[in-house]
Scaffold this motif. Structure first.
Motif, PDB file in Angstrom:
ATOM      1  N   PHE A   1      -8.530  -5.038  -0.293  1.00  0.00           N
ATOM      2  CA  PHE A   1      -8.960  -5.794   0.893  1.00  0.00           C
ATOM      3  C   PHE A   1      -8.324  -5.117   2.043  1.00  0.00           C
TER       4      PHE A   1
ATOM      5  N   THR B   1      -4.841  -4.061   7.250  1.00  0.00           N
ATOM      6  CA  THR B   1      -3.893  -3.166   8.849  1.00  0.00           C
ATOM      7  C   THR B   1      -4.266  -1.581   8.190  1.00  0.00           C
TER       8      THR B   1
ATOM      9  N   GLY C   1       0.527  -3.570  11.688  1.00  0.00           N
ATOM     10  CA  GLY C   1      -0.451  -4.794  10.165  1.00  0.00           C
ATOM     11  C   GLY C   1       0.152  -6.088  11.293  1.00  0.00           C
ATOM     12  N   THR C   2       1.134  -6.338  12.072  1.00  0.00           N
ATOM     13  CA  THR C   2       1.215  -7.754  12.533  1.00  0.00           C
ATOM     14  C   THR C   2      -0.056  -7.788  13.674  1.00  0.00           C
TER      15      THR C   2
ATOM     16  N   TRP D   1      -1.542   1.088   3.842  1.00  0.00           N
ATOM     17  CA  TRP D   1      -0.594   0.574   3.235  1.00  0.00           C
ATOM     18  C   TRP D   1      -1.908  -0.686   1.972  1.00  0.00           C
TER      19      TRP D   1
ATOM     20  N   THR E   1      -3.281  -2.386  -1.168  1.00  0.00           N
ATOM     21  CA  THR E   1      -3.466  -2.469  -2.592  1.00  0.00           C
ATOM     22  C   THR E   1      -5.031  -1.812  -3.497  1.00  0.00           C
TER      23      THR E   1
ATOM     24  N   THR F   1       4.173 -11.149   8.140  1.00  0.00           N
ATOM     25  CA  THR F   1       5.377 -10.573   8.011  1.00  0.00           C
ATOM     26  C   THR F   1       6.572 -12.461   7.833  1.00  0.00           C
TER      27      THR F   1
ATOM     28  N   GLU G   1       9.136 -12.762   9.894  1.00  0.00           N
ATOM     29  CA  GLU G   1       9.699 -13.327  11.241  1.00  0.00           C
ATOM     30  C   GLU G   1       8.257 -14.512  11.986  1.00  0.00           C
TER      31      GLU G   1
END
Ligand code: FAD
Length: 384
Positions: free
Chosen positions: A119, A122, A127-128, A154, A156, A365, A367
């Motif tokens: 998938f 990013t 990314g955020t 990044w 996977t 994240t 946050e």
């Protein structure tokens, strides 16, 4: 453990498969060699664990069952659990938005365990804030096909997957940055697609990759769902991905905690087991509380998701923070408790300690998850 008979049976099944296929020594060996455990994946697929439906017609995956599978794998073969989070998300996107052709050509084989999906959302610039920062472009050609150019990072399992789901901008961002983005199904062997493995300190049994798309051409049938609404479609599955990430983090917490309790009973100092020292006992007690609290939230969030309750997204956000905190706490405490042996590659604590980092920032994240709780649960103003 407070769970249904079905969930308990599923848990036993996963334990049995892992026990038969991937004992701790093998998991360690594959982690050191940075290799994906194809046999374990095949065994899980063979047992039907890629198809955990909640309803008779098979259109919705069971959030409760996926969480059980992922907790068990997180506590043992963690990288495989991370890969499975991606598989469950890809399957869910294809199930909800795939065309009949995509379901036949791609979803069916994936469900049977024939190949995996990556998938790719990013990007290097962020990314955020990925929708606003998205540089990957898909341009429609005269013959109706699409040409994709850009870089994803990044990602996977991109090196050895069969398909990638790639998000690309098809229109300039308008009033809302999340519009104008489309989801594409791209074969791993497409011309112009280059994948390189990134050197990371954790999650070693599944690759983490950079994906460069240089004028990769896919046909009109590669669009998943509605053109320009790909990001919104992804948002629809993010709740499930966060919950699944929480389940893996819970598994890591449990794996590390179990190892720490065992070591506390075995290791001797001052003529007694180190588990007799109150300073250590209290840490272990706090770890047990954090794990039970996280599991309780995951179970509530999963049940709310299956019922389609409004509360599911906030409960999921809470579960994700609780589980990632439990994992970082249990692995940090575990490393302290093991003393020098914590750093030994012969033990699993160092791997749990490294692997626990992932779900403090992925898929979203902690946050940002707290921002979500502030806004949607507490009714506070958006902070960004
Ligand atoms: C091993 C691994 C596997 C991954 N797998 C995938 C994958 O398969 N597919 C995929 O698409 N991505 C994947 N990712 C990417 C992952 O989802 C991102 O790393 C994550 O979304 C965070 O983005 P970032 O790293 O760019 O951090 P940034 O967005 O650069 O954030 C940096 C820091 O700023 C903080 N921050 C930003 N905005 C705010 C705000 N408004 N309020 C408070 N704090 C803020 C963040 O919380 C963070 O602490 C993976 C990453 C890793 C390392």
């Amino acid at each position: 453990m407070d769970e249904s008979q079905d969930a308990a049976e599923l848990r036993r099944l996963v334990r049995q498969i892992v026990g038969d296929t991937a004992d701790p020594a093998r998991v360690r060996e594959f982690d050191d060699a940075e290799k994906f455990d194809e046999d374990l994946y095949a065994a899980l697929a063979h047992a039907g664990l890629l198809q955990l439906e909640a309803d008779a017609d098979g259109t919705h995956a069971s959030a409760v069952s996926e969480a059980v599978v992922l907790e068990e794998l997180g506590a043992t073969a963690t990288s495989l659990a991370v890969s499975l989070v991606v598989q469950y998300m890809g399957l869910s996107l294809l199930c909800s938005h795939g065309t009949a052709q995509q379901r036949e050509d791609v979803l069916e084989p994936l469900l049977a365990g024939a190949g995996r999906v990556a998938f790719a959302l990013t990007e290097p610039d962020g990314g955020t804030d990925v929708a606003r920062q998205m540089r990957t472009r898909a341009t429609r050609q005269d013959d109706g096909s699409w040409s994709l150019t850009g870089t994803k990072t990044w990602i996977t399992g991109a090196s050895d997957c069969r398909w990638l789901i790639v998000l690309a901008r098809t229109e300039d961002a308008g009033a809302s940055a999340i519009d104008g983005i489309t989801m594409f199904l791209v074969p791993r062997d497409a011309a112009g697609l280059d994948v390189s493995i990134l050197d990371t300190v954790a999650i070693h049994s599944v690759s983490t990759c950079e994906v460069v798309l240089d004028a990769v051409v896919v046909g009109p049938g590669a669009v998943i769902g509605e053109e320009g609404r790909g990001f919104r479609q992804v948002i629809g599955t993010l709740n499930g991905e966060r919950l699944n990430a929480a389940a893996v983090a819970l598994g890591i917490a449990r794996g590390a905690h179990t190892e720490a309790v065992r070591y506390a009973g075995d290791r001797q100092a001052f003529g007694r087991s180190i588990g007799a020292f109150q300073a250590l006992q209290h840490r272990l007690a706090d770890g047990a509380v954090a794990i039970e609290a996280a599991r309780g939230l995951i179970q509530r969030a999963a049940a709310a998701t299956e019922r389609g309750d409004q509360s599911a997204s906030v409960l999921t956000a809470m579960a994700k923070v609780a589980a990632s905190s439990a994992a970082t706490q249990a692995t940090d405490d575990g490393m302290r408790l093991l003393g020098g042996f914590g750093l030994s590659r012969e033990g699993d604590m160092q791997r749990f300690f490294r692997d626990a980092r992932l779900y403090t920032f992925a898929p979203l994240t902690d946050e940002m998850i707290r921002n979500f709780i502030g806004e949607h649960h507490l009714g506070l103003p958006r902070s960004y």
